[in-house]
Design an enzyme around this catalytic site. Structure first.
Site, PDB file in Angstrom:
ATOM      1  N   GLY A 102       0.768  -1.387   0.075  1.00  0.00           N
ATOM      2  CA  GLY A 102      -0.389   0.144   0.172  1.00  0.00           C
ATOM      3  C   GLY A 102       0.655   1.205  -0.247  1.00  0.00           C
ATOM      4  O   GLY A 102       1.573   0.998  -0.420  1.00  0.00           O
ATOM      5  N   ASN A 103       0.157   2.430  -0.109  1.00  0.00           N
ATOM      6  CA  ASN A 103       0.856   3.068   0.136  1.00  0.00           C
ATOM      7  C   ASN A 103       0.966   4.691   1.435  1.00  0.00           C
ATOM      8  O   ASN A 103      -0.825   4.472   1.875  1.00  0.00           O
ATOM      9  CB  ASN A 103       0.531   4.913  -0.708  1.00  0.00           C
ATOM     10  N   ARG A 104       1.162   6.040   1.258  1.00  0.00           N
ATOM     11  CA  ARG A 104       0.326   6.171   2.896  1.00  0.00           C
ATOM     12  C   ARG A 104      -1.195   7.383   2.278  1.00  0.00           C
ATOM     13  O   ARG A 104      -0.463   8.032   3.281  1.00  0.00           O
ATOM     14  CB  ARG A 104       1.590   7.306   2.797  1.00  0.00           C
TER      15      ARG A 104
END
Ligand code: CTP
Ligand code: CA
Length: 236
Positions: A33-35
């Site tokens: 995932g990413n932030r």
């Protein structure tokens, strides 16, 4: 409650917004995932709604609640997001691609949980490229007049020895072929999950950029106002 101070500059317009960040499944319990928190995309949906638009929000893993008064669609991975965008884009006037789309995904999704197996070894995860949803939609337009006439991309750039934030932004705008690119100036601790933003709005049809900074909602209002101005002159 509609903000009485903001004019309904997008009354009668249909606006599709993607927000959040995609998750790329690895096995039944894990993902890459990413932030991205989705705060900026949610603020855009709010600002577009307050400007009188009919808003559809495609949400990928928002950390904040979606605003009231918008049509909500959910997607998880980049491939699901692509499907949701292509399903919802026909008939829309504006597409705002704010979601952080993973550039790569695991080449295989394991059917069962990846186990350690022995004392020391670790798996190597092979990645493959995801499709560029924004670029695909821009090029699909030449075959389908129902697709949005005004497409907006978002980019987070830091700038480096090779180029400034604006130079990278201009190059990305050309590469994507969309009408507008909103460039977020980011540093290691800036923007992701933070309450304030510094942006440059770049246009395909003229060289002058618009700069703005403030809360995500303030910045979103500037973006919506710029879209409203530019979409009018684009259609004329
Ligand atoms: N985007 C997309 N599909 C992808 C990657 C990005 O639609 N697979 C969209 C994003 O939603 C955003 C815009 O493209 O609106 C720019 O994203 P960005 O990650 O900055 O661009 P990339 O082309 O992926 O370039 P980079 O190598 O700098 O990440
Ligand atoms: Ca990217």
């Amino acid at each position: 409650v509609q903000d009485l101070l903001s004019e309904p500059v997008l009354a009668g317009s249909k606006v599709l917004i993607t927000a959040g960040g995609t998750r790329e499944p690895l096995d039944p319990v894990r993902f890459l995932g990413n932030r991205s928190s989705g705060r900026q995309g949610v603020a855009l949906a709010q600002a577009a709604r307050d400007a009188g638009a009919d808003v559809t929000l495609i949400a990928t893993h928002l950390e904040v609640p979606a605003p009231h008064g918008v049509k909500l669609v959910h997607a998880s991975s980049a491939l699901e997001l692509r499907e949701a965008v292509f399903e919802n884009a026909p008939g829309q006037d504006v597409l705002i691609m704010n979601a952080a789309v993973a550039d790569f995904r695991p080449a295989r999704i394991e059917n069962s949980k990846i186990k350690k197996r022995d004392e020391h070894s670790a798996p190597v995860i092979e990645l493959v490229r995801n499709p560029d949803i924004l670029a695909e939609l821009v090029s699909a337009r030449s075959q389908n007049p129902d697709l949005p006439e005004f497409i907006v991309g978002f980019a987070a750039e830091t700038g480096d020895e090779q180029g400034s934030v604006l130079e990278y932004g201009q190059a990305k705008l050309k590469r994507k072929g969309c009408e507008m690119l909103v460039v977020n100036e980011v540093g290691a601790t800036l923007t992701f999950g933070q309450e304030t933003n510094s942006i440059h709005v770049l246009f395909a049809d003229h060289a002058e950029a618009v700069q703005a900074s403030g809360s995500k909602l303030e910045v979103a209002r500037v973006v919506i106002e710029q879209i409203s101005n530019a979409a009018k002159s684009h259609a004329a």
